[in-house]
Write an enzyme that holds these catalytic residues in place. Structure first.
Site, PDB file in Angstrom:
ATOM      1  N   GLY A  92      31.367  19.217  35.421  1.00 19.20           N
ATOM      2  CA  GLY A  92      31.205  19.697  36.796  1.00 19.20           C
ATOM      3  C   GLY A  92      30.145  18.916  37.564  1.00 19.20           C
ATOM      4  CG  ASN A 126      31.089  13.867  35.936  1.00 14.37           C
ATOM      5  OD1 ASN A 126      29.956  13.494  35.612  1.00 14.37           O
ATOM      6  ND2 ASN A 126      32.078  13.980  35.058  1.00 14.37           N
ATOM      7  CG  ASN A 179      45.394  11.988  20.326  1.00  8.17           C
ATOM      8  OD1 ASN A 179      44.923  12.127  21.462  1.00  8.17           O
ATOM      9  ND2 ASN A 179      46.604  11.468  20.126  1.00  8.17           N
ATOM     10  CB  SER A 180      44.839  18.467  18.527  1.00 11.69           C
ATOM     11  OG  SER A 180      43.503  18.744  18.873  1.00 11.69           O
ATOM     12  CB  SER A 199      43.657   6.955  26.061  1.00 18.27           C
ATOM     13  OG  SER A 199      44.739   6.257  26.639  1.00 18.27           O
ATOM     14  CB  ALA A 200      40.502  10.374  24.680  1.00 15.72           C
ATOM     15  NE  ARG A 239      48.530   6.121  24.289  1.00 19.43           N
ATOM     16  CZ  ARG A 239      47.664   5.128  24.150  1.00 19.43           C
ATOM     17  NH1 ARG A 239      48.094   3.909  23.840  1.00 19.43           N
ATOM     18  NH2 ARG A 239      46.390   5.324  24.355  1.00 19.43           N
ATOM     19  CG  ASN A 274      37.329  17.230  30.781  1.00 17.37           C
ATOM     20  OD1 ASN A 274      36.858  18.343  30.645  1.00 17.37           O
ATOM     21  ND2 ASN A 274      38.042  16.642  29.829  1.00 17.37           N
ATOM     22  CE1 TYR A 333      49.986  12.349  20.473  1.00 18.55           C
ATOM     23  CE2 TYR A 333      50.488  10.150  21.295  1.00 18.55           C
ATOM     24  CZ  TYR A 333      49.705  11.286  21.318  1.00 18.55           C
ATOM     25  OH  TYR A 333      48.663  11.369  22.193  1.00 18.55           O
ATOM     26  N   GLY A 356      38.117  11.157  30.045  1.00 15.09           N
ATOM     27  CA  GLY A 356      37.681  12.086  31.081  1.00 15.09           C
ATOM     28  C   GLY A 356      38.555  12.280  32.308  1.00 15.09           C
ATOM     29  CE  LYS A 357      43.815   9.053  32.238  1.00 13.58           C
ATOM     30  NZ  LYS A 357      43.108   8.664  31.004  1.00 13.58           N
TER      31      LYS A 357
END
Ligand code: GTP
Ligand code: SPV
Ligand code: MN
Length: 612
Positions: free
Chosen positions: A521, A523, A394-395, A278-279, A88, A284, A227, A281-282
């Site tokens: 896990g 968490n 960010n792939s 962004s990036a 972004r 996951n 993107y 942990g959502k």
């Protein structure tokens, strides 16, 4: 006869007669865009298998999609984007409202008239030699009263196939748009209910790249990027920036949150909505697999959504949430059989990978996946560590949510799921404890407003720099944060049964820079404490910044965390917090008179308590 009909006579990709809409206003808009952008062909997307197959075949022929190993990854492709178009672009993203203050200091602003002129000049003739795709989509279950529709016009077939995974795209969405439009016409109501998004990849020149939002016109214009967040307009542009503006007007919430169901051994399920930047942990957390002991005891975790949450008050006073998306556009690096086996299972077929590396067996590969060495990096060069990571940081993967083994049966519930807890969190190496609970809703809103996090590769620019990212919405709130916080506060009515609010930090580091908490896990141990708090069963200690558990209040057997690490994770540092809360006050003041006094008073209350 409608002048627009002429433009629908051309061949479409499938070679069959091209469609139009029963909605005159939609045909008229498409005709207007055709006249501006001058495509060779126009194709109305119906979302069918055959349409998809044709698009994929054409993209495979021209190299837009590269086939992956058919044995290990059936029906999956790799897309390599332009190396300068991988994330972004917040500095090129604008909110265009007539009044500048409406967009607020949290947004880049441009006058709508100037913005339209700028964008229309870029769009003029930009689709010559290309096909224009009309992509009707629905955000949310197609029969949900909470769902909203849009139409994206794009010249990118890559966008079309991604939109088909990420939204309910095609004929059913168009039918809903037409039904809503015709109903309005019958009732004599003006205007359309669907969002109009115009997108062209242009020539990918970053000097000619802008993502513009016109919330009052339910319009998006995006030029010069292919993107995800810049080009899949249903996602951040519609479901957050435009929707947050609508939500404020209509009394609901459009948030950058995952939604997950936690089922306890008694078979009771609580739903949690969590906002992490962004990036952070959502995906996951949304796909979490319980630790062994929890699995044996009967705990289950159900994925409803991994990125966006639309919530509104139900008749019983609780907040009900839907995931407006139908797929996941997830971060690839770090995804492995140990960190996120559900994600790995989800992306084992029918998946589009963007900017990952490949092995010599044509399997997709990224850092953290396994011990193999890839053959080619994300740019298609022979892999060599001196040239940086094999997969772009960010792939991403794009995949239908229905392929997720933990996908919740309630994810398609038109009424949404009731939310028991709202969780805020960020990437904070120090100060912020593993978990804390707000004392009430106002405190919870302040906790969200106070969020700070280290920047990640999801947006272009420096990585690892601390910045304020209130409610993980800094890049996505379509209006002034001061009004946004006021909107959040307005949910606290006498008859509301609001969720409890928590704050977590999975990313606290020790002196050697290593994460103190195992995360993923594990968490679930923290979520278990939260839900026990919701049910009034767990202990906590009050501090000026919220209620904190001690290590004894958490179930830590088998977590493998030392007592010293736990002490550090749950430590409360009054001096550090005093500085933090003072800085928060200065931040709130940047919004001037518009900042709700209630929030300022809450910040002052905590500051006083910290000084005592
Ligand atoms: P967006 O799609 O950009 O909105 O991101 P997201 O919030 O869904 O992030 P995601 O879950 O994809 O996580 C991003 C990165 O954080 C990945 O590299 C993960 O491996 C890492 N991560 C996720 N959860 C944890 C955790 O609990 N602990 C640690 N240490 N890292 C985590
Ligand atoms: C994010 O950056 O928060 C994402 C990816 O979820 S994008 O759709 O590109 O915004
Ligand atoms: Mn996101």
């Amino acid at each position: 006869m409608n002048a627009a009909v002429d433009v629908f006579k051309g061949n479409d990709v499938a070679g069959k007669e091209a469609a139009g809409s029963r909605l005159e206003s939609l045909n008229a808009w498409v005709a207007q865009v055709v006249a501006l952008t001058q495509p060779d062909q126009v194709h109305w997307c119906d979302g069918s298998e055959s349409e998809h197959a044709n698009l994929v075949a054409a993209m495979q022929a021209d190299g837009t999609l590269l086939p992956l190993n058919r044995e290990t990854h059936p029906h999956s492709w790799l897309h390599r984007s332009h190396p300068g178009d991988v994330a972004r672009v917040e500095h090129l993203t604008f909110v265009c409202t007539p009044d500048r203050d409406e967009a607020g200091p949290n947004n880049h602003w441009m006058d709508p008239v100037a913005a339209h002129a700028k964008m229309d000049a870029l769009f003029a003739g930009c689709m010559r030699g290309r096909t224009l795709y009309v992509v009707p989509y629905c955000m949310g279950p197609i029969d949900s009263p909470l769902a909203r529709c849009g139409v994206e016009i794009t010249d990118s077939p890559y966008v079309v196939v991604n939109m088909r995974l990420m939204t309910r795209m095609g004929a059913p969405a168009l039918a809903r748009i037409e039904r809503e439009g015709l109903d309005r016409a019958v009732r004599g109501q003006a205007g359309d209910t669907y969002v109009k998004g115009l997108h062209s990849t242009g020539d990918l020149d970053p000097e000619r790249r802008f993502i513009m939002h016109f919330p009052h016109e339910l319009t998006i214009k995006s030029f010069g990027s292919g993107y995800g967040g810049n080009a899949l307009l249903g996602k951040k542009c519609h479901a957050l920036r435009i929707a947050s503006h609508q939500a404020r007007q209509e009394g609901w919430l459009a948030e950058h949150m995952l939604i997950v169901g936690i089922e306890n051994p008694h078979g009771q399920t609580h739903y949690i909505a969590a906002a992490f930047p962004s990036a952070c942990g959502k995906t996951n957390l949304a796909m979490l697999i319980p630790p062994e002991g929890y699995r044996q005891a009967g705990w289950k975790v159900w994925t409803v959504g991994d990125d966006i949450c639309w919530m509104r008050r139900g008749q019983d006073g609780r907040l009900y949430a839907i995931n407006p998306e139908a797929g996941f556009f997830g971060v690839a690096p770090g995804t492995s059989d140990s960190s996120n086996p559900n994600a790995l299972a989800t992306i084992s077929h029918h998946t589009i990978f963007t900017n990952v590396a490949v092995t010599d067996d044509q399997e997709p590969w990224w850092e953290g996946l396994d011990g193999r060495t890839p053959a080619l990096d994300w740019q298609g060069r022979p892999y060599s560590p001196e040239q940086g990571p094999a997969a772009h940081p960010n792939s991403r993967f794009t995949v239908s949510a229905r392929q997720c083994p933990s996908y919740s049966a309630r994810a398609e519930d038109p009424q949404g799921v009731p939310i028991s807890a709202i969780v805020f969190g960020g990437r904070r190496a120090s100060l912020v404890p593993l978990v804390m609970q707000a004392r009430d809703w106002t405190h919870g809103v302040l906790m969200g407003a106070a969020m700070g996090s280290e920047t990640t590769a999801a947006a272009t620019g420096a990585v690892g720099v601390m910045r304020r990212d209130p409610m993980a919405m800094k890049p996505f709130c379509g209006y002034n944060f001061a009004d946004y916080f006021a909107h959040w506060l307005s949910f606290d009515t006498a008859d509301a049964r609001l969720p409890e609010v928590f704050h977590v930090n999975w990313f606290r580091k020790d002196a050697d820079g290593k994460f103190l908490w195992p995360g993923f896990g594990e968490n679930l141990r923290v979520l278990q404490w939260m839900l026990a708090r919701v049910e009034g069963r767990a202990r906590a200690t009050e501090t000026p910044v919220g209620w904190l558990p001690t290590a004894d209040d958490l179930e830590l057997e088998g977590a493998g965390v030392s007592a010293a690490a736990m002490a550090e994770l749950l430590q409360f540092d009054p001096e550090g917090w005093r500085e933090e809360v003072e800085a928060l006050g200065a931040y709130l003041d940047e919004f001037g008179e518009r900042m709700p006094p209630t929030l300022k008073a809450e910040q002052q209350r905590i500051l006083r308590a910290l000084s005592e």
